[in-house]
Write a protein that holds these residues in place. Sequence first.
Motif, PDB file in Angstrom:
ATOM      1  N   ASP A   1       0.825  -1.202   0.000  1.00  0.00           N
ATOM      2  CA  ASP A   1       0.000   0.000   0.000  1.00  0.00           C
ATOM      3  C   ASP A   1       0.862   1.256   0.000  1.00  0.00           C
ATOM      4  O   ASP A   1       0.471   2.288  -0.555  1.00  0.00           O
ATOM      5  CB  ASP A   1      -0.928  -0.012   1.214  1.00  0.00           C
ATOM      6  CG  ASP A   1      -1.967   1.095   1.156  1.00  0.00           C
ATOM      7  OD1 ASP A   1      -2.803   1.073   0.234  1.00  0.00           O
ATOM      8  OD2 ASP A   1      -1.939   1.990   2.040  1.00  0.00           O
ATOM      9  N   GLU A   2       2.037   1.160   0.604  1.00  0.00           N
ATOM     10  CA  GLU A   2       2.950   2.307   0.630  1.00  0.00           C
ATOM     11  C   GLU A   2       3.512   2.609  -0.757  1.00  0.00           C
ATOM     12  O   GLU A   2       3.889   3.752  -1.054  1.00  0.00           O
ATOM     13  CB  GLU A   2       4.092   2.048   1.616  1.00  0.00           C
ATOM     14  CG  GLU A   2       3.635   2.068   3.081  1.00  0.00           C
ATOM     15  CD  GLU A   2       4.772   1.793   4.045  1.00  0.00           C
ATOM     16  OE1 GLU A   2       5.933   1.715   3.566  1.00  0.00           O
ATOM     17  OE2 GLU A   2       4.509   1.659   5.244  1.00  0.00           O
ATOM     18  N   ILE A   3       3.593   1.602  -1.605  1.00  0.00           N
ATOM     19  CA  ILE A   3       4.048   1.845  -2.985  1.00  0.00           C
ATOM     20  C   ILE A   3       3.033   2.707  -3.724  1.00  0.00           C
ATOM     21  O   ILE A   3       3.380   3.692  -4.383  1.00  0.00           O
ATOM     22  CB  ILE A   3       4.247   0.507  -3.714  1.00  0.00           C
ATOM     23  CG1 ILE A   3       5.399  -0.273  -3.072  1.00  0.00           C
ATOM     24  CG2 ILE A   3       4.505   0.728  -5.207  1.00  0.00           C
ATOM     25  CD1 ILE A   3       5.602  -1.658  -3.648  1.00  0.00           C
ATOM     26  N   ASP A   4       1.764   2.317  -3.584  1.00  0.00           N
ATOM     27  CA  ASP A   4       0.672   3.055  -4.213  1.00  0.00           C
ATOM     28  C   ASP A   4      -0.625   2.476  -3.655  1.00  0.00           C
ATOM     29  O   ASP A   4      -0.743   1.259  -3.498  1.00  0.00           O
ATOM     30  CB  ASP A   4       0.714   2.872  -5.741  1.00  0.00           C
ATOM     31  CG  ASP A   4      -0.273   3.770  -6.460  1.00  0.00           C
ATOM     32  OD1 ASP A   4      -1.493   3.485  -6.407  1.00  0.00           O
ATOM     33  OD2 ASP A   4       0.176   4.749  -7.084  1.00  0.00           O
ATOM     34  N   PRO A   5      -1.617   3.327  -3.352  1.00  0.00           N
ATOM     35  CA  PRO A   5      -2.881   2.793  -2.835  1.00  0.00           C
ATOM     36  C   PRO A   5      -3.524   1.762  -3.758  1.00  0.00           C
ATOM     37  O   PRO A   5      -4.169   0.829  -3.285  1.00  0.00           O
ATOM     38  CB  PRO A   5      -3.753   4.046  -2.699  1.00  0.00           C
ATOM     39  CG  PRO A   5      -2.784   5.163  -2.480  1.00  0.00           C
ATOM     40  CD  PRO A   5      -1.587   4.805  -3.328  1.00  0.00           C
ATOM     41  N   ALA A   6      -3.339   1.931  -5.065  1.00  0.00           N
ATOM     42  CA  ALA A   6      -3.910   0.953  -5.997  1.00  0.00           C
ATOM     43  C   ALA A   6      -3.254  -0.417  -5.818  1.00  0.00           C
ATOM     44  O   ALA A   6      -3.921  -1.458  -5.909  1.00  0.00           O
ATOM     45  CB  ALA A   6      -3.745   1.437  -7.438  1.00  0.00           C
TER      46      ALA A   6
END
Length: 385
Positions: free
Chosen positions: A57-62
């Motif tokens: 999730d820290e990479i991207d919410p998607a």
Amino acid sequence: MANDAVAGSALRVVPAQPAHGGDPVRTASAIRATAELVRAVDHTLAAFLAPEVDALDEIDPAVGDFATTARDAVLAAGKRIRPTFAYWGWRGLVGDAEPVAPVLPALAALELLHTFALVQDDVMDASATRRGRPTAHMALAAQHTAAGRRGDPDRFGEAAAVLVGDLCLVWADRLLAHTAVPAHRLLDVRRCYDQMRVETVAGQYLDVLGESESATWSVDRALRVARYKTASYTVQRPLLFGAALAGVTGDAPQIAAYTRFGLAVGEAFQLCDDLLGVYGDPATTGKPAGDDLRTGKPTVLLLLARQLATPAQRRALDRAGRGGGRREVAALADLVELTGAVDEIRRMIDERVGEALAAIDGAVIDPAAVRALTALATTATDRRA
């Protein structure tokens, strides 16, 4: 895919097996231990997956949403059959004094491997439901539509589901590495695990190939698919995986007993699945009934039906694989039963369960494990889901 139950869904899938295993009180104790193991595996999976999903999730919410879909596929209600067989393979060799906590990561890793196989199998089979829920590719396609994204939602769902399976395979490796056994033993465990994965891929490829060569497929080849696609990674290899966790490999007599037991029960498990695929109640199995007939998949059941059929029945069975609605598939299901194939499958299941029980009778295995494996041989092949 349709979710209709075909005619004969009330058919008793497998006759009850004779009671084995001695003292019913001790057998009940083994069953309780299995239930406790399943809860421990679920807890281990949940604890492992929470930070994994957060990190993505820290990479991207998607990506976090994608990882949540993968996590949900893992934690969806399942029978945890593979960790259970691995546990009793381990417990049968270490006895009841060893704590399970050090090997729980390895046992739970098998469920991540199983999710990888299920998700990608569902894509290959274009299955709509699994465990009573939309399959991963269907859920991802629905998310694509709800978000108003461009492109074909079905294509997106399938592509993303392949990645869900890949992620579960990586997670399995990561969790396996948390196993607290000596490094040289973990290497033996890893060798068994890798062989399990190779055999699973081989069996799955044969399964895919069979659908394109159904006219030339044989009962023996269908049994080979069952041996590698199901028996190997459902029962046989998990038992040997558990033995490796206990430090027992090679030519030990327990390895021979586990191998024989695992192959027999694993094949019986797949034969039971063949029956459930045609006569099971979708409300119980969590999967549509009749799809194997609708697609003409060369299961042992269908091939036996063709082998046993009269010329007129064989001509009618040739309609399998041509699609059709509920009535057409129901008629095919009734016809399969009339050929005697269902009774033959039941006989084959009984024969394999008997062989499995003979394999562990007198083996140098902890008595509690013998009772548990005896109960598992019965429940894994006398089931509704």
